[in-house]
Design a protein around this motif. Structure first.
Motif, PDB file in Angstrom:
ATOM      1  N   ALA A  45      10.874 -15.764   3.567  1.00 54.06           N
ATOM      2  CA  ALA A  45      11.029 -14.306   3.566  1.00 54.06           C
ATOM      3  C   ALA A  45      10.029 -13.664   4.519  1.00 54.06           C
ATOM      4  O   ALA A  45      10.370 -12.780   5.306  1.00 54.06           O
ATOM      5  CB  ALA A  45      10.856 -13.756   2.155  1.00 54.06           C
ATOM      6  N   PHE A  46       8.794 -14.126   4.462  1.00 56.45           N
ATOM      7  CA  PHE A  46       7.755 -13.617   5.354  1.00 56.45           C
ATOM      8  C   PHE A  46       8.130 -13.892   6.813  1.00 56.45           C
ATOM      9  O   PHE A  46       8.052 -13.009   7.670  1.00 56.45           O
ATOM     10  CB  PHE A  46       6.417 -14.271   5.018  1.00 56.45           C
ATOM     11  N   GLY A  47       8.558 -15.124   7.095  1.00 52.14           N
ATOM     12  CA  GLY A  47       8.911 -15.501   8.452  1.00 52.14           C
ATOM     13  C   GLY A  47      10.064 -14.693   9.016  1.00 52.14           C
ATOM     14  O   GLY A  47      10.082 -14.357  10.202  1.00 52.14           O
ATOM     15  N   SER A  48      11.042 -14.355   8.172  1.00 50.25           N
ATOM     16  CA  SER A  48      12.190 -13.597   8.646  1.00 50.25           C
ATOM     17  C   SER A  48      11.780 -12.207   9.114  1.00 50.25           C
ATOM     18  O   SER A  48      12.370 -11.652  10.043  1.00 50.25           O
ATOM     19  CB  SER A  48      13.257 -13.504   7.547  1.00 50.25           C
ATOM     20  N   LEU A  49      10.747 -11.637   8.487  1.00 48.83           N
ATOM     21  CA  LEU A  49      10.273 -10.319   8.900  1.00 48.83           C
ATOM     22  C   LEU A  49       9.604 -10.359  10.275  1.00 48.83           C
ATOM     23  O   LEU A  49       9.554  -9.357  10.977  1.00 48.83           O
ATOM     24  CB  LEU A  49       9.287  -9.765   7.872  1.00 48.83           C
ATOM     25  N   LEU A  50       9.086 -11.526  10.661  1.00 45.67           N
ATOM     26  CA  LEU A  50       8.396 -11.671  11.945  1.00 45.67           C
ATOM     27  C   LEU A  50       9.256 -12.340  13.011  1.00 45.67           C
ATOM     28  O   LEU A  50       8.802 -12.521  14.139  1.00 45.67           O
ATOM     29  CB  LEU A  50       7.114 -12.501  11.758  1.00 45.67           C
ATOM     30  N   HIS A  58      15.890  -8.443   0.593  1.00 40.09           N
ATOM     31  CA  HIS A  58      15.539  -9.734   0.000  1.00 40.09           C
ATOM     32  C   HIS A  58      14.191 -10.222   0.531  1.00 40.09           C
ATOM     33  O   HIS A  58      13.356 -10.740  -0.231  1.00 40.09           O
ATOM     34  CB  HIS A  58      16.638 -10.753   0.315  1.00 40.09           C
ATOM     35  N   ALA A  59      13.973 -10.048   1.832  1.00 37.23           N
ATOM     36  CA  ALA A  59      12.707 -10.465   2.428  1.00 37.23           C
ATOM     37  C   ALA A  59      11.549  -9.653   1.858  1.00 37.23           C
ATOM     38  O   ALA A  59      10.475 -10.193   1.545  1.00 37.23           O
ATOM     39  CB  ALA A  59      12.764 -10.317   3.943  1.00 37.23           C
ATOM     40  N   GLN A  60      11.755  -8.361   1.693  1.00 36.61           N
ATOM     41  CA  GLN A  60      10.712  -7.509   1.130  1.00 36.61           C
ATOM     42  C   GLN A  60      10.377  -7.906  -0.305  1.00 36.61           C
ATOM     43  O   GLN A  60       9.207  -7.955  -0.694  1.00 36.61           O
ATOM     44  CB  GLN A  60      11.161  -6.048   1.189  1.00 36.61           C
ATOM     45  N   GLN A  61      11.404  -8.220  -1.068  1.00 35.02           N
ATOM     46  CA  GLN A  61      11.183  -8.651  -2.450  1.00 35.02           C
ATOM     47  C   GLN A  61      10.380  -9.950  -2.493  1.00 35.02           C
ATOM     48  O   GLN A  61       9.544 -10.148  -3.385  1.00 35.02           O
ATOM     49  CB  GLN A  61      12.520  -8.827  -3.158  1.00 35.02           C
ATOM     50  N   GLY A  62      10.622 -10.833  -1.529  1.00 36.91           N
ATOM     51  CA  GLY A  62       9.870 -12.083  -1.470  1.00 36.91           C
ATOM     52  C   GLY A  62       8.391 -11.852  -1.212  1.00 36.91           C
ATOM     53  O   GLY A  62       7.530 -12.497  -1.825  1.00 36.91           O
ATOM     54  N   ILE A  63       8.075 -10.905  -0.325  1.00 32.77           N
ATOM     55  CA  ILE A  63       6.677 -10.597  -0.044  1.00 32.77           C
ATOM     56  C   ILE A  63       5.998  -9.986  -1.271  1.00 32.77           C
ATOM     57  O   ILE A  63       4.843 -10.291  -1.598  1.00 32.77           O
ATOM     58  CB  ILE A  63       6.556  -9.637   1.152  1.00 32.77           C
TER      59      ILE A  63
END
Length: 403
Positions: free
Chosen positions: A170-175, A187-192
């Motif tokens: 999730a973190f990697g997808s944001l970057l 979903h990515a935000q929820q993972g962080i």
């Protein structure tokens, strides 16, 4: 490739299948014809020559504090932005210097070397479970090993690795630099957010019962005063865990695929395992896990005949710089006997990757064991699948048979 095609080249084009497979001919064209290239789709300036990349990363007028302020009302979106903004990756000195000094104490050569027996044991165990049958090298080996290693070093329970990997993704997808749909972004935000909550609980446990691990050392530093706040600790633990295994996963996958395509180089290494440091260095140069990183100009700067205005974004293409023929002989050739300390795969200057030594160390152990136990490793090169990313270059699937 026409002149108009190179003028129209955008960072977004790296998502096209043919460029995901091989971006390096385009990088060469940019280096030769338009080395400081204005992205027509609004991604700022693309810098591709080695010397220019080093100049950007060395110049304090190019700031790492490049995150856009969050105007979202959603609480999770705001928390994610706050988390990212506290990470060393997005800070300039003196805050960056203060944080890096504290975390760097845990990544000394002596401390990393102390983990050699455990890393070798984990490598041996995972390779043994993969032995003698077709496996996905990424899923079955290159993902779990680095997760277990960085979790072990930090003092994070190894049994949580599946969840940690999901949150790290999730973190990697944001970057990653690729466009994200609204549902994927949420979903990515929820993972962080879950990552934050996990480390907050773990920090509370270490405060109550310290152990002999990196996390306890960092908690002690946080408790000693204003050198490290709990939020800074949590944000950078996320960075270390996520980045600490993601780049190593890509390094292992990229390396095995590249060596499978150059069997003579693999056989040379099999016959001389002392080449492990130069092999890993060359794989990092040839197929760097991180292809792109960014800065923002805080003043007008002249670079490569162009004027970059204050407030404009700059993307330095590490993958292009690592194949600059002005610095590397036959740069498009994989040569495991080549060793250059100048590769930019982990960045350059004050923001060079704090975990670079650990990633190299792990990869040397892995490739040495592969060469010793499975010199005839079979790699289905034509069935390899690359990840969808602009910033990162890696594989989601690499079918292999270890024998």
């Amino acid at each position: 490739m026409s002149d108009s095609a190179i003028r129209k080249f955008s960072l977004h084009d790296l998502m096209r299948p043919e460029l995901r497979a091989n971006p390096y001919p385009w990088y060469r064209r940019l280096r030769d014809e338009d080395p400081v290239h204005e992205d027509p789709r609004g991604h700022g300036w693309l810098v591709t020559r080695y010397d220019d990349v080093v100049a950007v990363l060395d110049d304090a007028r190019f700031s790492a504090e490049r995150l856009t302020a969050c105007n979202e009302q959603d609480a999770s979106a705001q928390l994610v932005m706050q988390t990212l903004s506290r990470q060393m990756l997005f800070l300039d000195p003196p805050d960056h210097t203060r944080l890096r000094k504290l975390f760097a104490k845990s990544f000394t050569p002596r401390r990393i070397e102390a983990f050699r027996p455990q890393i070798e044991a984990l490598t041996h165990e995972l390779l043994t479970t993969c032995c003698g049958r077709p496996v996905n090298f990424i899923k079955d080996f290159a993902v779990p090993l680095p997760v277990m290693v960085i979790a072990m070093m930090l003092g994070v329970p190894v049994e949580d690795r599946v969840q940690l990997r999901a949150w790290s993704a999730a973190f990697g997808s944001l970057l990653s630099g690729r466009p994200m749909l609204a549902g994927e972004l949420a979903h990515a935000q929820q993972g962080i957010v879950a990552f934050e909550q996990y480390f907050a609980r773990l920090i509370a446990l270490r405060r109550a019962m310290p152990e002999d691990d990196m996390l306890s050392d960092l908690v002690a530093a946080e408790e000693a005063g204003d050198r490290l706040s709990e939020q800074e600790l949590i944000s950078n633990l996320i960075l270390l865990l996520a980045a600490g295994h993601g780049t190593t996963t890509h390094l292992l996958g990229n390396g095995l695929l590249a060596l499978a395509g150059e069997r003579e180089q693999w056989n040379l290494f099999v016959s001389d395992p002392d080449l492990a440091p130069s092999l890993v260095n060359e794989v990092l140069r040839f197929e760097p896990p991180v292809q792109v990183t960014g800065r923002e100009a805080t003043d007008d700067v002249e670079l490569g005949g162009q004027t970059i205005r204050k407030g404009e974004r700059v993307r330095v293409l590490l993958g292009a710089a690592n194949r600059d023929e002005r610095h590397f002989v036959a740069p498009d050739t994989l040569n495991v006997q080549r060793f250059s300390p100048r590769v930019l795969s982990f960045g350059h200057g004050v923001h060079s990757c704090i975990g670079a030594m650990l990633a190299r160390f792990e990869a040397q152990i892995v490739f040495a064991e592969l060469a010793a136990r499975f010199p005839g490793v079979e790699v289905a090169v034509d069935r390899a699948e690359r990840t969808s990313s602009v910033a990162f270059r890696g594989l989601r699937s690499l079918p292999v048979t270890l024998r």
